[in-house]
Scaffold this active site. Structure first.
Site, PDB file in Angstrom:
ATOM      1  N   ALA A  13       0.720  -1.150  -0.033  1.00 36.59           N
ATOM      2  CA  ALA A  13      -0.161  -0.222  -0.024  1.00 36.59           C
ATOM      3  C   ALA A  13       0.902   1.339   0.121  1.00 36.59           C
ATOM      4  O   ALA A  13       0.616   2.254  -0.805  1.00 36.59           O
ATOM      5  CB  ALA A  13      -1.025   0.054   1.164  1.00 36.59           C
ATOM      6  N   CYS A  44       3.801 -11.716   0.297  1.00 36.74           N
ATOM      7  CA  CYS A  44       3.463 -12.657  -0.316  1.00 36.74           C
ATOM      8  C   CYS A  44       4.377 -13.721  -0.776  1.00 36.74           C
ATOM      9  O   CYS A  44       4.080 -15.096  -0.837  1.00 36.74           O
ATOM     10  CB  CYS A  44       2.372 -12.627  -1.222  1.00 36.74           C
ATOM     11  SG  CYS A  44       1.439 -11.220  -0.882  1.00 36.74           S
ATOM     12  N   ARG A 128       5.491 -12.443   9.108  1.00 31.54           N
ATOM     13  CA  ARG A 128       4.785 -11.467   8.534  1.00 31.54           C
ATOM     14  C   ARG A 128       6.009 -10.336   7.899  1.00 31.54           C
ATOM     15  O   ARG A 128       5.562 -10.101   6.827  1.00 31.54           O
ATOM     16  CB  ARG A 128       4.310 -10.617   9.788  1.00 31.54           C
ATOM     17  CG  ARG A 128       3.637  -9.182   9.364  1.00 31.54           C
ATOM     18  CD  ARG A 128       2.347  -9.091   8.937  1.00 31.54           C
ATOM     19  NE  ARG A 128       2.007  -7.912   8.300  1.00 31.54           N
ATOM     20  CZ  ARG A 128       0.814  -7.784   7.460  1.00 31.54           C
ATOM     21  NH1 ARG A 128       0.200  -8.735   7.419  1.00 31.54           N
ATOM     22  NH2 ARG A 128       0.811  -6.743   7.175  1.00 31.54           N
ATOM     23  N   THR A 265      -9.507   9.524   6.154  1.00 31.39           N
ATOM     24  CA  THR A 265      -9.877   9.250   7.579  1.00 31.39           C
ATOM     25  C   THR A 265     -10.752  10.306   8.046  1.00 31.39           C
ATOM     26  O   THR A 265     -11.058  11.599   7.307  1.00 31.39           O
ATOM     27  CB  THR A 265      -8.683   9.197   8.304  1.00 31.39           C
ATOM     28  OG1 THR A 265      -8.068  10.273   8.920  1.00 31.39           O
ATOM     29  CG2 THR A 265      -7.624   7.943   7.998  1.00 31.39           C
ATOM     30  N   ILE A 267      -9.770  12.610  10.139  1.00 31.28           N
ATOM     31  CA  ILE A 267      -9.070  13.889  10.148  1.00 31.28           C
ATOM     32  C   ILE A 267      -8.571  14.089   8.499  1.00 31.28           C
ATOM     33  O   ILE A 267      -8.031  13.468   7.701  1.00 31.28           O
ATOM     34  CB  ILE A 267      -7.595  13.526  10.785  1.00 31.28           C
ATOM     35  CG1 ILE A 267      -8.096  12.824  12.229  1.00 31.28           C
ATOM     36  CG2 ILE A 267      -6.738  14.700  10.862  1.00 31.28           C
ATOM     37  CD1 ILE A 267      -6.705  12.642  12.868  1.00 31.28           C
ATOM     38  N   TYR A 271      -4.901  10.083   5.049  1.00 32.08           N
ATOM     39  CA  TYR A 271      -5.529   8.768   4.157  1.00 32.08           C
ATOM     40  C   TYR A 271      -5.033   7.846   4.902  1.00 32.08           C
ATOM     41  O   TYR A 271      -3.869   7.803   5.896  1.00 32.08           O
ATOM     42  CB  TYR A 271      -5.131   9.118   2.981  1.00 32.08           C
ATOM     43  CG  TYR A 271      -5.681  10.220   2.207  1.00 32.08           C
ATOM     44  CD1 TYR A 271      -6.931  10.176   1.578  1.00 32.08           C
ATOM     45  CD2 TYR A 271      -4.973  11.574   2.436  1.00 32.08           C
ATOM     46  CE1 TYR A 271      -7.429  11.410   0.937  1.00 32.08           C
ATOM     47  CE2 TYR A 271      -5.576  12.899   1.728  1.00 32.08           C
ATOM     48  CZ  TYR A 271      -6.838  12.596   1.011  1.00 32.08           C
ATOM     49  OH  TYR A 271      -7.112  13.830   0.434  1.00 32.08           O
ATOM     50  N   ALA A 272      -5.674   6.632   4.632  1.00 35.36           N
ATOM     51  CA  ALA A 272      -4.986   5.336   5.113  1.00 35.36           C
ATOM     52  C   ALA A 272      -5.373   4.333   3.890  1.00 35.36           C
ATOM     53  O   ALA A 272      -6.413   4.305   3.283  1.00 35.36           O
ATOM     54  CB  ALA A 272      -5.759   5.012   6.599  1.00 35.36           C
ATOM     55  N   THR A 294      -3.325  -7.543  -3.288  1.00 36.64           N
ATOM     56  CA  THR A 294      -4.069  -6.595  -4.303  1.00 36.64           C
ATOM     57  C   THR A 294      -4.894  -5.455  -4.156  1.00 36.64           C
ATOM     58  O   THR A 294      -4.771  -4.631  -4.621  1.00 36.64           O
ATOM     59  CB  THR A 294      -4.937  -7.731  -5.074  1.00 36.64           C
ATOM     60  OG1 THR A 294      -5.807  -8.513  -3.984  1.00 36.64           O
ATOM     61  CG2 THR A 294      -4.278  -8.889  -5.857  1.00 36.64           C
ATOM     62  N   VAL A 322      -6.262 -16.078  -4.271  1.00 39.78           N
ATOM     63  CA  VAL A 322      -5.854 -17.401  -4.720  1.00 39.78           C
ATOM     64  C   VAL A 322      -4.720 -17.851  -4.201  1.00 39.78           C
ATOM     65  O   VAL A 322      -3.758 -17.037  -3.615  1.00 39.78           O
ATOM     66  CB  VAL A 322      -5.600 -17.204  -6.412  1.00 39.78           C
ATOM     67  CG1 VAL A 322      -4.434 -16.483  -6.786  1.00 39.78           C
ATOM     68  CG2 VAL A 322      -5.381 -18.648  -7.122  1.00 39.78           C
TER      69      VAL A 322
END
Lengths: 433, 433
Positions: A13, A44, A128, A265, A267, A271-272, A294, A322
């Site tokens: 992101a 991934c 992670r 958001t 605020i 943005y997020a 994705t 998938v």
């Protein structure tokens, strides 16, 4: 002076936000703050490096330091955000302050660790980050025993990877495999595949404790004590929202950051995007958390462009996903039967097994398709596919069908192509419809 | 007394008409009249039997005599229709008369033979029926030379089949490969593949004469005389409409039977389906001829159900098609650039080459995608794909997108799935959009 965009996080992101903002305009200063030491890599890909299909952890680098430089995005690695002063629009880090005009938060998710005894013992692993991966690769040695706790697709990928490394692998599945992604009949196929490949399944109960004194030596499942050298926790991820919460950003009912349809958001100018936000399921119209690269990428683009002065809406979320488990592809899009029913949808379901090629051409494989439609409207709302190879393209077709409100009847009679070596006159999906 | 449905032809359209009529109702007497001696087989399979991928000509039987019997469809093979008396509703054949209440005409197509000298010489072949296939198999012997005249997908399949049989194969391509299916840049890929596999291409001129005294010994192309033991004519097919014309059925501008949206002809209770009819292209809204089994099957179903008393509309026609040439899949849906422009559509085109898998996962193959959109509406109107394997599912996705009026922007941001071994974060189709 140029507008300043600061992006927190350099995952799918975050990176997408940076490069989409740059593509949108040259007249913006972009800084990307990342707590990890590496530039953007594919999370991934980690199970496949652990399993040995990808040679080393450098290969899945998606955007290098050089690429950031070329795109004139100032990447600050190993930099920890301490707080954000939203009044004065400054991100405060251990390496200094970064003023912003618009901020994009992509803090991602974190592995949920169940509240059971022993999870702090050495030998308890998660997957992670790249460092998690390097650690798991080191510890995943032949002849040792691993318990994988969970039945998410990461759990299955980790189980496969460790099996490929020569470990003795047991997977603890509380209810059924891939419960949030596929329905029972297809779960069974997945579980059968695990067993066929020599992975033990302990089913019906969760791990109630990790056992060991100074390091892991087993787990407790029900009344049984299962010996283990390592225990991998794959019991889901939660949005990482501590920073957002500290800033006064509204958190949704599922624990993710609440955003509007432009990914802003509560605020202004903040943005997020990605795993840290709650999206709305296109079908259920209820909040949904996604751990999908994705969606993170697409949301990142939208948030980045909006932060840079653009005006885009986030695309509809269907959670198309998938995975490949050994030699089968498992794909899904839209809600499962359980989730659809929970949302009050009267579901019609069709499950078929149909060959990928006509009976007279050698090499055809069974395609198992489960289609969900809304009885009231006749529209397709979800689909699940298991096939030797090629679930991705089939899921994308179904995703397109769902996004565009296609009815089962339209899908059934759709103009699909055919040639004996490639496909049958009727695609399995059309038969199911 | 039960209603009588008579179906002329037992190919894909005819057989589908019979079995769909039967599925629609038990209360109808169904007779299927076929001039060939065999029950329904797959014409599309013939090149693969010739090439040896399918072991013999019995295997591609799709509906056996037993199946016809079980479905209570009275199949009359080796039966030649002499005429149809539409006033008294009787089909007259060499084996007797068959009265009908509703008639379905599926007379299919016939190979067009160019009006050049020598086409009646022994050694000039076509591939339309099983008997054609058996003959071509017998004559396609190792060490001999074949000239394939044409560049349709049947031409390419025949060229490959004869090459696989060990023949020396030359293909005469007047303009470019698959001209009606794909645009120039992708045609070039196809022609390169033919050359790579050792098939000679003679390009730019048509065969102007077949040479030989009592049998073929070559062809004339431009000024050159090319030696050949057999010449296969793959210069397109024309709808077989002689019977329909003799009945006073209206024939369209492209030479196919004109039908309404329920596939009824201008004569009440007489339906037609498959290669013998003209359809309307969903995008161009102009008549189009199809030689596709998929469309024949779908139309056959609709005609059969309507003949049996139902009321269905024929599905939209996009001519989605796919073929495998050696190790590449070539797929297309919707009009090519030329056809779209002819129809007055202002076309935006995007052509990309993008890997099927992320760069860091081994085994990815290039996916070449060409997308056509209508500049005025932004909607996708056509797509062409070349990829190692898996074009069919990708074309089906595009077909779905086109049928549902999807814009390039919607396709670009569609919720598509991803997993390193299965697909990339962005599908090539989304990138192209």
């Amino acid at each position: 002076m140029d507008k300043k965009v600061v992006v927190i996080g350099a995952g799918s992101a975050g990176a997408s936000a940076c490069f989409a903002a740059r593509k949108h305009t040259r007249d913006v200063k972009i800084t990307c703050i990342n707590d990890e030491e590496f530039p953007t890599y594919s999370r991934c890909a980690l199970p496949f490096v652990v399993g040995g299909e990808i040679e080393n952890f450098d290969i899945p680098t998606v955007f290098s330091f050089e690429f950031y430089e070329k795109q004139k995005v100032d990447l600050k690695t190993s930099t920890i955000v301490r707080s954000v002063d939203t009044d004065n629009k400054v991100v405060k880090t251990d390496k200094g302050d970064f003023p912003y005009d618009a901020l994009v938060i992509t803090t991602g998710g974190k592995t949920k660790i169940p509240g059971i005894p022993g999870t702090d013992l050495p030998g308890v692993k998660v997957l992670r980050t790249r460092l998690d991966g390097e650690d798991l690769f080191k510890e995943g040695r032949k002849g040792r025993t691993a318990v994988v706790n969970g039945a998410s697709f990461i759990a299955l990928e980790v189980a496969e990877a460790l099996k490929l490394r020569g470990m003795d692998v047991k997977i603890v599945i509380r209810s059924r495999a891939l419960r949030s992604m596929i329905d029972t009949p297809l779960s069974q196929v997945v579980e059968d595949k695990l067993v066929e490949k020599g992975i033990d399944i302990l089913k019906g109960e969760a791990v109630s404790a990790v056992l060991g004194d100074d390091k892991v030596n087993g787990v407790k499942v029900g009344d049984a004590e299962i010996p283990a050298d390592i225990v991998v926790m794959c019991t889901g991820t939660a949005p990482e929202v501590e920073l957002a919460r500290s800033m006064g950003i509204e958190i949704g009912e599922l624990g993710g950051i609440k955003v509007d349809d432009r990914l802003e958001t509560n605020i202004k100018d903040v943005y997020a995007a990605g795993d840290c936000v709650e999206s709305e399921c296109f079908i259920r119209k209820t909040p949904v958390l996604n751990g999908l690269g994705t969606i993170a990428t697409r949301q990142g683009m939208v948030a980045g462009i909006n932060a840079a002065g653009g005006d885009l809406k986030a695309p509809p979320v269907l959670s198309a996903s998938v995975m490949r488990l050994f030699d089968v592809d498992i794909g899904a899009v839209g809600p499962t039967e359980d989730f659809a029913k929970e949302a009050g949808i009267d579901v019609a379901i069709s499950t078929v097994k149909y060959p990928s090629l006509p009976h007279y051409y050698p090499g055809g494989k069974d395609v198992q398709v489960r289609l969900l439609a809304d009885k009231t409207t006749g529209k397709i709302i979800g689909g699940q596919i298991i096939v030797h190879k090629g679930a991705a393209e089939r899921i994308n077709m179904l995703s397109m069908a769902i996004l565009k409100g296609t009815t089962a009847q339209e899908l059934n009679m759709a103009d699909f192509c055919y040639s004996p070596p490639c496909s049958d006159t009727w695609a399995a999906e059309a038969i199911a419809a």
